[in-house]
Design a protein around this motif. Sequence first.
Motif, PDB file in Angstrom:
ATOM      1  N   ASP A 148      15.969  13.559   9.729  1.00 37.39           N
ATOM      2  CA  ASP A 148      17.135  14.019  10.469  1.00 37.39           C
ATOM      3  C   ASP A 148      17.012  13.706  11.960  1.00 37.39           C
ATOM      4  OD1 ASP A 148      15.105  15.768  10.975  1.00 37.39           O
ATOM      5  OD2 ASP A 148      16.178  17.567  10.334  1.00 37.39           O
ATOM      6  N   ILE A 149      15.943  12.976  12.334  1.00 38.07           N
ATOM      7  CA  ILE A 149      15.789  12.451  13.689  1.00 38.07           C
ATOM      8  C   ILE A 149      15.382  10.986  13.587  1.00 38.07           C
ATOM      9  CG2 ILE A 149      15.229  14.637  14.818  1.00 38.07           C
ATOM     10  CD1 ILE A 149      12.269  13.870  14.576  1.00 38.07           C
ATOM     11  N   LEU A 150      15.653  10.205  14.627  1.00 38.09           N
ATOM     12  CA  LEU A 150      15.417   8.764  14.567  1.00 38.09           C
ATOM     13  C   LEU A 150      13.943   8.409  14.498  1.00 38.09           C
ATOM     14  CD1 LEU A 150      18.134   7.367  17.005  1.00 38.09           C
ATOM     15  CD2 LEU A 150      18.021   7.066  14.530  1.00 38.09           C
ATOM     16  N   PHE A 151      13.075   9.264  15.026  1.00 43.47           N
ATOM     17  CA  PHE A 151      11.649   8.960  14.964  1.00 43.47           C
ATOM     18  C   PHE A 151      11.182   8.772  13.522  1.00 43.47           C
ATOM     19  CE2 PHE A 151       7.287  10.254  14.215  1.00 43.47           C
ATOM     20  CZ  PHE A 151       6.599   9.405  15.062  1.00 43.47           C
ATOM     21  N   ASP A 152      11.719   9.551  12.589  1.00 41.39           N
ATOM     22  CA  ASP A 152      11.307   9.445  11.192  1.00 41.39           C
ATOM     23  C   ASP A 152      11.610   8.062  10.623  1.00 41.39           C
ATOM     24  OD1 ASP A 152      10.650  12.081  11.518  1.00 41.39           O
ATOM     25  OD2 ASP A 152      12.362  12.873  10.396  1.00 41.39           O
ATOM     26  N   ASN A 154       9.267  11.283  -2.153  1.00 46.40           N
ATOM     27  CA  ASN A 154       8.357  10.145  -1.961  1.00 46.40           C
ATOM     28  C   ASN A 154       8.311   9.691  -0.505  1.00 46.40           C
ATOM     29  OD1 ASN A 154       7.987  10.111  -4.711  1.00 46.40           O
ATOM     30  ND2 ASN A 154       9.413   8.432  -5.067  1.00 46.40           N
ATOM     31  N   LEU A 155       9.492   9.575   0.101  1.00 48.67           N
ATOM     32  CA  LEU A 155       9.563   9.067   1.469  1.00 48.67           C
ATOM     33  C   LEU A 155       8.971  10.068   2.454  1.00 48.67           C
ATOM     34  CD1 LEU A 155      13.134   7.476   1.458  1.00 48.67           C
ATOM     35  CD2 LEU A 155      10.947   6.426   0.921  1.00 48.67           C
ATOM     36  N   LYS A 156       9.273  11.335   2.247  1.00 49.82           N
ATOM     37  CA  LYS A 156       8.709  12.366   3.119  1.00 49.82           C
ATOM     38  C   LYS A 156       7.184  12.365   3.035  1.00 49.82           C
ATOM     39  CE  LYS A 156      12.662  15.517   2.580  1.00 49.82           C
ATOM     40  NZ  LYS A 156      13.069  16.869   2.134  1.00 49.82           N
ATOM     41  N   ALA A 157       6.686  12.310   1.803  1.00 48.19           N
ATOM     42  CA  ALA A 157       5.233  12.342   1.597  1.00 48.19           C
ATOM     43  C   ALA A 157       4.561  11.092   2.137  1.00 48.19           C
ATOM     44  CB  ALA A 157       4.926  12.506   0.110  1.00 48.19           C
ATOM     45  N   THR A 158       5.231   9.943   2.026  1.00 47.65           N
ATOM     46  CA  THR A 158       4.654   8.685   2.519  1.00 47.65           C
ATOM     47  C   THR A 158       4.416   8.735   4.019  1.00 47.65           C
ATOM     48  OG1 THR A 158       5.630   7.354   0.745  1.00 47.65           O
ATOM     49  CG2 THR A 158       5.067   6.210   2.782  1.00 47.65           C
ATOM     50  N   VAL A 159       5.442   9.150   4.768  1.00 43.71           N
ATOM     51  CA  VAL A 159       5.289   9.228   6.224  1.00 43.71           C
ATOM     52  C   VAL A 159       4.256  10.278   6.599  1.00 43.71           C
ATOM     53  CG1 VAL A 159       6.473   9.740   8.393  1.00 43.71           C
ATOM     54  CG2 VAL A 159       7.635   8.398   6.633  1.00 43.71           C
ATOM     55  N   LYS A 160       4.288  11.425   5.944  1.00 42.44           N
ATOM     56  CA  LYS A 160       3.322  12.483   6.238  1.00 42.44           C
ATOM     57  C   LYS A 160       1.888  12.006   6.002  1.00 42.44           C
ATOM     58  CE  LYS A 160       1.740  17.028   4.707  1.00 42.44           C
ATOM     59  NZ  LYS A 160       1.887  18.114   3.711  1.00 42.44           N
ATOM     60  N   LYS A 192       0.649   8.814   5.602  1.00 41.48           N
ATOM     61  CA  LYS A 192       0.225   7.653   6.380  1.00 41.48           C
ATOM     62  C   LYS A 192      -0.118   8.036   7.820  1.00 41.48           C
ATOM     63  CE  LYS A 192       0.750   4.099   3.476  1.00 41.48           C
ATOM     64  NZ  LYS A 192      -0.353   3.167   3.129  1.00 41.48           N
ATOM     65  N   LEU A 193       0.662   8.955   8.389  1.00 42.13           N
ATOM     66  CA  LEU A 193       0.475   9.334   9.789  1.00 42.13           C
ATOM     67  C   LEU A 193      -0.406  10.574   9.937  1.00 42.13           C
ATOM     68  CD1 LEU A 193       2.756   7.261  10.090  1.00 42.13           C
ATOM     69  CD2 LEU A 193       3.837   8.814  11.727  1.00 42.13           C
ATOM     70  N   HIS A 194      -0.794  11.169   8.804  1.00 38.69           N
ATOM     71  CA  HIS A 194      -1.615  12.389   8.819  1.00 38.69           C
ATOM     72  C   HIS A 194      -0.922  13.508   9.594  1.00 38.69           C
ATOM     73  CE1 HIS A 194      -4.886  10.146   6.995  1.00 38.69           C
ATOM     74  NE2 HIS A 194      -4.800   9.240   7.952  1.00 38.69           N
ATOM     75  N   LEU A 195       0.345  13.706   9.272  1.00 39.32           N
ATOM     76  CA  LEU A 195       1.105  14.777   9.908  1.00 39.32           C
ATOM     77  C   LEU A 195       0.867  16.090   9.174  1.00 39.32           C
ATOM     78  CD1 LEU A 195       4.508  12.915  10.442  1.00 39.32           C
ATOM     79  CD2 LEU A 195       2.700  13.283  12.128  1.00 39.32           C
ATOM     80  N   GLU A 196       1.083  17.195   9.884  1.00 38.12           N
ATOM     81  CA  GLU A 196       0.911  18.496   9.257  1.00 38.12           C
ATOM     82  C   GLU A 196       2.077  18.856   8.353  1.00 38.12           C
ATOM     83  OE1 GLU A 196       0.278  21.324  12.315  1.00 38.12           O
ATOM     84  OE2 GLU A 196      -1.613  20.441  13.013  1.00 38.12           O
ATOM     85  N   ALA A 197       3.249  18.384   8.679  1.00 32.01           N
ATOM     86  CA  ALA A 197       4.447  18.721   7.904  1.00 32.01           C
ATOM     87  C   ALA A 197       5.192  17.450   7.522  1.00 32.01           C
ATOM     88  CB  ALA A 197       5.352  19.639   8.715  1.00 32.01           C
ATOM     89  N   GLU A 198       5.990  17.552   6.481  1.00 31.22           N
ATOM     90  CA  GLU A 198       6.776  16.405   6.032  1.00 31.22           C
ATOM     91  C   GLU A 198       7.955  16.159   6.969  1.00 31.22           C
ATOM     92  OE1 GLU A 198       7.860  17.410   2.053  1.00 31.22           O
ATOM     93  OE2 GLU A 198       6.026  16.575   1.194  1.00 31.22           O
ATOM     94  N   THR A 199       8.373  14.923   7.026  1.00 30.85           N
ATOM     95  CA  THR A 199       9.551  14.561   7.799  1.00 30.85           C
ATOM     96  C   THR A 199      10.800  14.756   6.954  1.00 30.85           C
ATOM     97  OG1 THR A 199       9.311  12.271   7.066  1.00 30.85           O
ATOM     98  CG2 THR A 199       8.295  12.849   9.153  1.00 30.85           C
ATOM     99  N   ASN A 200      11.913  15.011   7.617  1.00 26.29           N
ATOM    100  CA  ASN A 200      13.168  15.231   6.896  1.00 26.29           C
ATOM    101  C   ASN A 200      14.198  14.137   7.145  1.00 26.29           C
ATOM    102  OD1 ASN A 200      12.520  17.776   5.645  1.00 26.29           O
ATOM    103  ND2 ASN A 200      12.637  18.693   7.692  1.00 26.29           N
ATOM    104  N   ASN A 230       0.820  -1.221   0.000  1.00 31.05           N
ATOM    105  CA  ASN A 230       0.000   0.000   0.000  1.00 31.05           C
ATOM    106  C   ASN A 230       0.847   1.261   0.000  1.00 31.05           C
ATOM    107  OD1 ASN A 230      -2.589  -1.354   0.155  1.00 31.05           O
ATOM    108  ND2 ASN A 230      -2.079  -1.812   2.286  1.00 31.05           N
ATOM    109  N   LEU A 231       1.923   1.229  -0.804  1.00 30.84           N
ATOM    110  CA  LEU A 231       2.864   2.350  -0.834  1.00 30.84           C
ATOM    111  C   LEU A 231       2.917   3.068  -2.179  1.00 30.84           C
ATOM    112  CD1 LEU A 231       5.935   0.865   1.102  1.00 30.84           C
ATOM    113  CD2 LEU A 231       4.272   2.543   1.927  1.00 30.84           C
ATOM    114  N   TYR A 232       2.239   2.535  -3.176  1.00 29.37           N
ATOM    115  CA  TYR A 232       2.373   3.131  -4.506  1.00 29.37           C
ATOM    116  C   TYR A 232       1.386   4.269  -4.692  1.00 29.37           C
ATOM    117  CZ  TYR A 232       2.371   3.727  -9.546  1.00 29.37           C
ATOM    118  OH  TYR A 232       2.435   4.276 -10.805  1.00 29.37           O
TER     119      TYR A 232
END
Length: 337
Positions: A261-265, A243-249, A251-259, A196-198
């Motif tokens: 640069d922290i382990l949580f991402d 792609n990776l930033k948008a996927t995490v954003k 899937k998790l319904h975040l307000e901003a994209e991840t970068n 479910n990533l495409y």
Amino acid sequence: MEKRGKSFDSLMRHIRNSHNIEIRGSEDKKRLVNIGYYHGYKGYKFNKDVAHPFIGIHNFEQIVAIANFDQQMKTIFYPITMKFETIIKNLIVNYSVLGIDPSFDNVYRQKLTFYRSQRGRRRTKSINKRLRLKKDFDSEIAYAYASNNIVIKHYIEENKSVPLWALFEVISLGNVGNYVACLNREDKEKVADFLNLYNSQYDENVKILEQSIFLIKDLRNAVAHNHIIFDCRFRKAQNVAQNLKATVKNKLHLEAETNFDILFDYLALLMIFLKESGNSRSELNSYITDFENSVNILYKSTEEIAHNKEPLPYSVYNLIIGERFKLKLNKLKEYIN
């Protein structure tokens, strides 16, 4: 004057006198022995920008708190990255050999054909990548044979082509990423759809798989070789794929994209792969709980490390953990459950 190696006592004096870090006594000496001067003290005194030490670090206890957090993160991420590697290898092999002769020679001819969809310089680049892959895989087979790998040895001595599943048992995660980069678009899409990533809107060539593999590969190798990971200094790519930033954003319904640069991402991306491949909620929640507990221990060190010792500065904690950690963590929990 010729330089000479220092004893641990001399290193402690050097840390006090040259770096203005409070370190003394037998307990601090034991801690320095355990984490090391070069790997530990020097590694944890600085963020990934090694030209700038952490502001507000004045005693060795603060550095030990960061070192302990780093070790806990490696303990948490090791089984997760191993599971990711197993899942991605199994899926790629499955869709690569479905309905055809599973030998690598045949798969190479029939399935590693992404270059055909390219034009001009991109086509040339894809062909070169495919040729390098063949060379690298032949080297992996030769090494496995010389190392007496019983499966590889069986096929070579029987003068048979090594099946893809056997080859995937011996290749590195990086070469799995190189394989996926050469794989035809149809099979890439099948794997991405299974997970479910495409998303065709921002990933026309289904690069999400290889991008994820290369990103996690850097973390996996750092963990496996006991390198420092708390500040994501292992990341080789200057820029993480959109792609990776948008996927995490998304899937998790975040307000901003991840970068990344922290382990949580990295935890979030790995949890997405594990959830979508069918791992149980209880298992995934246990990983998340372990991560949260380690963060809480680090947070407590910002309040008080030890009696009469300076606490770890909040500025350092925020650099390591990132902003709005609780919100992101709750979003991940909602996604898993």
